[in-house]
Each structure stands twice: as C-alpha cells, then as structure tokens.
Scaffold this motif. Structure first.
Motif, PDB file in Angstrom:
ATOM      1  N   GLN A   1      -5.392  -4.106  -8.278  1.00 19.92           N
ATOM      2  CA  GLN A   1      -4.878  -2.810  -7.821  1.00 19.92           C
ATOM      3  C   GLN A   1      -5.947  -1.728  -7.950  1.00 19.92           C
TER       4      GLN A   1
ATOM      5  N   ALA B   1      -4.727   6.927  -2.189  1.00 18.76           N
ATOM      6  CA  ALA B   1      -4.098   5.687  -1.751  1.00 18.76           C
ATOM      7  C   ALA B   1      -4.014   4.722  -2.921  1.00 18.76           C
TER       8      ALA B   1
ATOM      9  N   CYS C   1       0.839  -1.197   0.000  1.00 15.32           N
ATOM     10  CA  CYS C   1       0.000   0.000   0.000  1.00 15.32           C
ATOM     11  C   CYS C   1       0.873   1.246   0.000  1.00 15.32           C
TER      12      CYS C   1
ATOM     13  N   MET D   1      -2.440  -2.806   6.002  1.00 13.54           N
ATOM     14  CA  MET D   1      -2.832  -1.422   5.783  1.00 13.54           C
ATOM     15  C   MET D   1      -2.239  -0.502   6.839  1.00 13.54           C
TER      16      MET D   1
ATOM     17  N   CYS E   1     -10.432  -1.234   0.859  1.00 13.14           N
ATOM     18  CA  CYS E   1      -9.140  -1.016   1.532  1.00 13.14           C
ATOM     19  C   CYS E   1      -8.513   0.306   1.098  1.00 13.14           C
ATOM     20  N   ALA E   2      -8.488   0.548  -0.215  1.00 14.61           N
ATOM     21  CA  ALA E   2      -7.913   1.799  -0.714  1.00 14.61           C
ATOM     22  C   ALA E   2      -8.748   2.990  -0.266  1.00 14.61           C
TER      23      ALA E   2
ATOM     24  N   PHE F   1      -3.663   0.714  -3.426  1.00 19.44           N
ATOM     25  CA  PHE F   1      -3.728  -0.568  -2.725  1.00 19.44           C
ATOM     26  C   PHE F   1      -3.584  -1.681  -3.750  1.00 19.44           C
TER      27      PHE F   1
END
Length: 712
Positions: A356, A348, A336, A546, A451-452, A350
C-alpha cells in the motif's frame, strides 16, 4: 624505482576509445584501474579482507561512486565547501555498479569487500556514469580477489531511430531511450533506465545492441588478467555435511512444499506456518544433540533456508501456483482511492494485495525548484519524487533515519517512470513534489508508488500526458528440467527465492521505465520477451483498475491549491517591476500575499504570479499591470493624492506615474483654494487628458468625469 605500468585500449567505435591503466596509482589496493576516455578519468580501487568475520552469513560488499568537484574545475556549494555524503545521483550510480558486480562473487565468499570509484577528471562530452562499472570490474580483474567472470555496463540511447552506445549529453537530450545495461560476456545481469513510451520489441533490441558492445569490454578485461598473470586467492569455504543436509531435507522438504503448494494470501499466516514447522524440527533436533552426536546448528539453519527455498521453487514450477495461491499471471486484488487527504493539493491511496502506498502531490512555485549541484551536472528540477519505507510497513521495529540507498533507488525508478508524462512548462508552471509513504509492503512497493503517483497527479488537476502503471515481474527456472514460471506482480518472498526481479512501468502506448536484476546465468531473450508481454497485459489490467478510481486528470485544481498566471511584459520593464534592490516586487508580494518570480526568455519578460486566493492574485496582477501599463490619453484611472500645492494636486494614477490635477480641473465650479476639498492619501478617479510632448508630463482632470452643470 619507477612503477611498472600496464595499459590496455578498448575501441568503442571509429572515433572513441577507452584506456585502462594499472600499476601507477593506488598501488596498495588489492586492485586499481585508471580508466580514461577523452578528458574523463575514473580511478577505481578494490580491497577485500582475507578472512570473513566469524559467524558471517552474507557478503558484505560496499560500492561507492563519487565525483570530485575539482574534476570539473568547480568548488562544492554549501558551508563546508568539500565533498561529503554521497549525493542521491552518486548513490544511484553506486547501486548500478553494485547490482552488476555482486553476482560475480562466489556464493560462499563472505570477506568484507570495498570498491571505490572516483571521478578525478571530467570531460563535458563523456558522461562518466556509464564507465564506472567497467572501471570497477577491471580493478577486480587485476586483483587476486576470487571472481572468474567480468562485467561491464554501457548506456544505450536512440536518436532518430539509430541506437548509440554511451551517447554524449547532447545526444542523450534528443534520445527516446536512456538505459544502462550490465552484463557478463554470456549473460545480461542488470537493466535500468527510462524510455519514452517505446515498445517491448524495441526495448529488447536495445538490450541486445548493448550486450554486443559489452562483450568486447569483457574480452579486454580477461586479456588484461591473463597478460598480467593474475592468480586468484584461496579463501575459507563454507563447511558442508551431506548427512546433515539429507536429515534436514527429509524432515522439512515435504512440509515446506505442502505449505507453498497450498497457498495462503496472508503473509503473516504463511510465515507462521513455515516457522511452526521449522521450530518443531529444531526442538526435536536439539533433543538429540549430545557429546556423541554433535550437530553444527549454524549449518542446520543454513540448510533449512536452502531447503525452504528449493521447496517453494519446486512447488511453483510443478503446480504452476504461487505462495499466495495465485496463478502465475494473476495480479493481486487492487483498490484505489483519490482525494483521500482533504488538505493536500492531490492525494491517492493505492493498495495491491498487502502492498500500500499513500502518495501526496504538492504544487509549488518556481522558488520551490530543487537545485542540483553536482560536479558534472548542475541544474534545477521542477519535478521531485520522494519514496519513504518506514519499518512498520513490514511489521518491524527500526529507528527512523535518513533515506537509505534502497529508498533513493526505488524513488528514482518511480521518478523516471513519471517524469516524461509531466506536461511542459507552458502547460504546467508548477514545481511538483510527489511523496510516497509505503504503509504496508509485501513486494512491488516502488510500482505501487508509480500507480499512486499517477492518481495523485491527476487528483491535483495536473494534465499529465497519460496515466502510468507499474508491475514487478519474477522468474523461477530449473536449468536441469528446463521448466520455468514467469510471475506477475511478485511478492516479497518471491523476489527473494526467484531468479529475476523485473520492474516495468508504462502507459497504454509503451514503456516509460524499467529495472531488471537477473540472478542466474543463461536467461534467454525468448523468456525475456515472454516476460515483457506478460508484463504488458498486467500493466493494462492495473491501468483499468486505476481508471475506475480516476480515469483522467481533474479539470481544475483544488480550491486551496495555488493559482497561477503569467504576464508577459517588455524586457525593458522588468527592472521597473523588480524595483531598486527588489523593493517594488517585495512590496507587491507583501501587499497581495502572492508569490512572484520573473524570468526573461524569447525577448520578453515573464512575470509568474502564484497565489492561494483569487483576491491575492487580483491585487498582484493589478499592481504589475499598473507598472507596465503605458498611460493613454482619454483613459480613466483610479488615483491617489500624493501631494497638494496651491495650484493643484499631484495624483499617482499608475504605479510610479504621477500627473498634475490642476485646481481648475477639480470641479466645474471655480475654486479659490484646495484646502478641504482634497487630502493627501485620498483616492480619486481621474482622466488623463494630455501628455506634454516635450516634458512628458501628464495632465489630469477630475471635472471631466463629473456632470457638467446646466447653463442658467
């Protein structure tokens, strides 16, 4: 002749019931149902072609759910003033129904089929979306289209610890669970929803509770079909040739199995190995074809796909290893990076394996809120999430068009995963837009977005309640042997060849959203609980990765992000700040460069000021404070000369407030005339020395701020 009408009533509980009616409306459709609960009415129709198109190798099913504005006594917004393209909300409901209905059709049924569900009357106490699948399945039940099982969907909520089926809008507002479950009488097929950090055990309990309610609705549909004497149509089935199947299997199964069991974490290399083996066999086979030995190549290609799928599934079950060489519970490598884009308010990158997401966070003002104008729901949203899936992410070439249903669905799942972690209005005055651009994809791109998105929010300095991670789980099972493998962080290939796609998002405290599609009959709750436990462990692993990039929200915004402040003013001063026709507030915005929005709540006026630079903020704040400030005797003000008369000058010492600076109060020395001493527009510091109690006029003094000359 009057139509023959059939009705069936299903009790939801002691107070609520649903009526299914057929025979009166849309009689030329293959099947139609009018569903009624309270004042909510849904018309579902289904039409299916009698013959498949030549060369068809997939089931062309389309499901469209649409809410008619007249159903709620409303006229659509916009210039056209008519229903048109489905809204994102309608697309999401269409997807929910599609995902539950599609498994009902025979595998070799390729006749084009269309299902329409219209909301034609709305009841504010009956959310219609939870009834759409029941209406659609009942329409199939009264048709001759060849399905042998029926489904329904219900929404399950939980208020004060009590589970509810199809809660009202008011109950849903208080609920910590909002899940829609689709199932047949025997099996759960689909789950989707958002949850406020609840445990895996609580989620399974809610699914069981929903399934019990669905069983009654499936029984009712079966009874309708039997009472009407529905006979399902015959259709042209796929031709099969056992000898050809065995020939293909003998030539390719072992090779496919070896490639799958060996494992290769590079998607293109793995695909090439499969393709090379297939192409070699096709070349040999084509050399054998002649008039005496004809072979149906369409059938051969179909068998190749089936044998490849079986070989890959068997390799995973027998070796407990994945196509890319991982163990079943192993997560792909993760890296990340935050603050990747210098001009974005938050960003961000990720990357998990070959998937991706580059996600940006943009902070806006109240005027950037998204207006949702629907037949049933109309509101403003301060949190927006968009998901984009360009074709290059999978090495393909496709024209760039408007977002498809898949993109809308994946974006909505990520939105629901994060929305309850966004701070309240008092802690977050901004409208937030997250945009996830998938740059590379090999499965689980919606979970990469979650997540991103978390990292981008924290990079932007938004104080989210807790970081959220997402993971996609899969399942490969064999009913004959009883073997099964639960797969963590599935690949795109594993999604296609597996029996389950189960996406779970959450914090360390619990689950925030989920989406599950089950492709087989008989998934036990035991396996589901194991999958959820494995997902929880995987989620914690991802959260750890993360945290290595960014463990908590940054303490401050980026220098170029808009600043915000709120001034609370008396409600009777709101008009003064706005001015006639908005003149005053527009002047302040033009002078300062700031953006100002004003709202009234809790018997106060809230003046929200957004500015890109502190100097702009200071100008706007000073202007607003000046308007609402109450002049106080003894206070010193920076004023401006507005007019000059023989006996003095009128000074604007607060916005909209002028006072008289008498000629005797300009200097300690005696002045005969003002000419040459003050000019219009000149800035002058003055002191408020008196307010006339009767007229309210202000008396100002300049000499009171000057040193008094010493007596001679």
């Amino acid at each position: 002749m009057l139509p023959k009408i059939y009705r069936k009533t299903i009790k939801l509980d002691d107070k609520r019931e649903v009526t299914l009616e057929t025979g009166k409306l849309a009689r030329q459709a293959d099947g139609s149902i009018l569903l009624t609960q309270g004042n909510t009415m849904l018309l579902a129709t289904v039409v299916s072609a009698h013959e498949a198109k030549e060369g068809a190798d997939f089931f062309p099913l389309s499901v469209d759910y649409q809410e008619k504005f007249a159903a709620a006594g409303k006229i659509p917004g916009g210039f056209l003033k008519r229903e048109g393209k489905l809204s994102d909300y309608e697309v999401l409901i269409s997807r929910l129904v599609d995902r539950a209905l599609r498994p009902l059709f025979p595998e070799d049924y390729y006749c084009e089929t269309q299902i329409n569900i219209f909301l034609i009357s709305s009841d504010p106490n009956v959310p219609p979306d939870a009834l759409a699948a029941l209406a659609a399945s009942a329409a199939l039940a009264v048709s001759d289209i060849p399905i042998e099982q029926y489904i329904s969907e219900v929404r399950v909520g939980r208020v004060n610890g009590q589970l509810l089926i199809n809660p009202t809008f008011a109950e849903l507002a208080q609920s910590d669970i909002d899940m829609v479950i689709g199932a047949t009488y025997d099996n759960v097929l689909m789950v989707e929803g958002e949850l406020k950090e609840i445990s895996e055990e609580e989620m399974v309990e809610a699914i069981r509770f929903a399934h019990d309610a669905i069983k009654l609705q499936c029984i009712a549909q079966k009874e309708i079909a039997e009472e009407l004497g529905i006979v399902k149509r015959e259709y042209t089935r796929e031709e099969n040739d056992e000898a050809v199947y065995e020939k293909v299997k003998n030539a390719l199964y072992e090779g496919f199995y070896k490639i799958a069991a060996t494992g290769n974490d590079v998607k293109k290399e793995r695909s090439k190995a499969f393709d090379d083996l297939k192409d070699q066999f096709i070349t040999q086979l084509e050399a054998e074809i002649n008039e005496e030995n004809p072979i149906d190549m369409e059938m051969v290609y179909r068998y190749i796909s089936k044998i490849k799928k079986k070989a890959c599934r068997d390799a995973t079950l027998n070796e407990q290893k994945r196509l890319d060489g991982r163990d079943c519970d192993e997560i792909r490598p993760i890296w990340c990076e935050v603050d990747y884009l210098p001009s974005a308010h938050g960003s961000a990158l990720f990357t998990r394996g070959e998937t991706q997401s580059l996600t940006t966070a943009t902070l806006g003002t109240k005027m950037d809120e998204q207006m949702i104008d629907g037949a049933v729901n109309s509101f403003f949203s301060k949190f927006i999430l968009h998901y984009n899936f360009p074709s290059f992410s999978t090495g393909e070439i496709k024209p760039n068009r408007a977002p498809g249903r898949r993109e809308i669905g994946h974006g909505n799942l990520a939105f629901r995963a994060l929305k309850n972690m966004i701070p309240s209005h008092d802690d977050n005055p901004y409208t937030i837009r997250l945009v996830s651009d998938i740059l590379e994809s090999n499965g689980s791109s919606s979970m990469a977005t979650v997540c991103a998105g978390t990292l981008a929010l924290m990079d932007a300095g938004i104080p989210i309640k807790a970081p959220v991670a997402g993971i996609a789980m899969g399942l490969i099972s064999d009913a004959e042997t009883g073997k099964y493998a639960i797969l963590s962080d599935i690949l795109g290939d594993e999604d296609h060849l597996g029996d389950m796609d189960f996406k779970v998002t959450g914090t360390r405290e619990g689950i925030t959203a989920c989406q599950m599609d089950i492709k087989i009959d008989g998934l036990s709750y035991e396996i589901l609980i194991k999958a959820l436990d494995q997902a929880r462990r995987g989620r914690f692993h991802i959260l750890d990765k993360m945290a290595e990039a960014l463990a908590e929200p940054k303490p401050s915004l980026k220098p170029h992000a808009p600043r915000f402040t709120t001034l609370k003013i008396p409600t009777d001063m709101i008009g003064a700040v706005i001015g006639p026709g908005g003149k005053i507030v527009q002047e302040i915005q033009k002078e300062s460069g700031a953006t100002i929005s004003i709202e009234e709540k809790d018997n106060l006026g809230y003046v929200n000021i957004f500015a890109a630079e502190q100097s702009s903020m200071d100008i706007a704040v000073r202007r607003v404070q000046g308007i609402v400030a109450m002049p106080e005797v003894g206070e010193v003000y920076d004023g401006k000369v507005k007019s000059i008369l023989p006996f003095g000058a009128f000074i604007e010492f607060l916005p909209g407030k002028e006072g008289l600076l008498h000629i005797s109060e300009i200097k300690w020395e005696r002045i005969e005339k003002i000419d040459g001493i003050l000019e219009i527009g000149e800035e002058v510091k003055v002191k408020l020395v008196d307010v006339d109690k009767k007229s309210g006029k202000y008396r100002l003094s300049r000499k009171a701020l000057l040193p008094k000359p010493s007596a001679k």
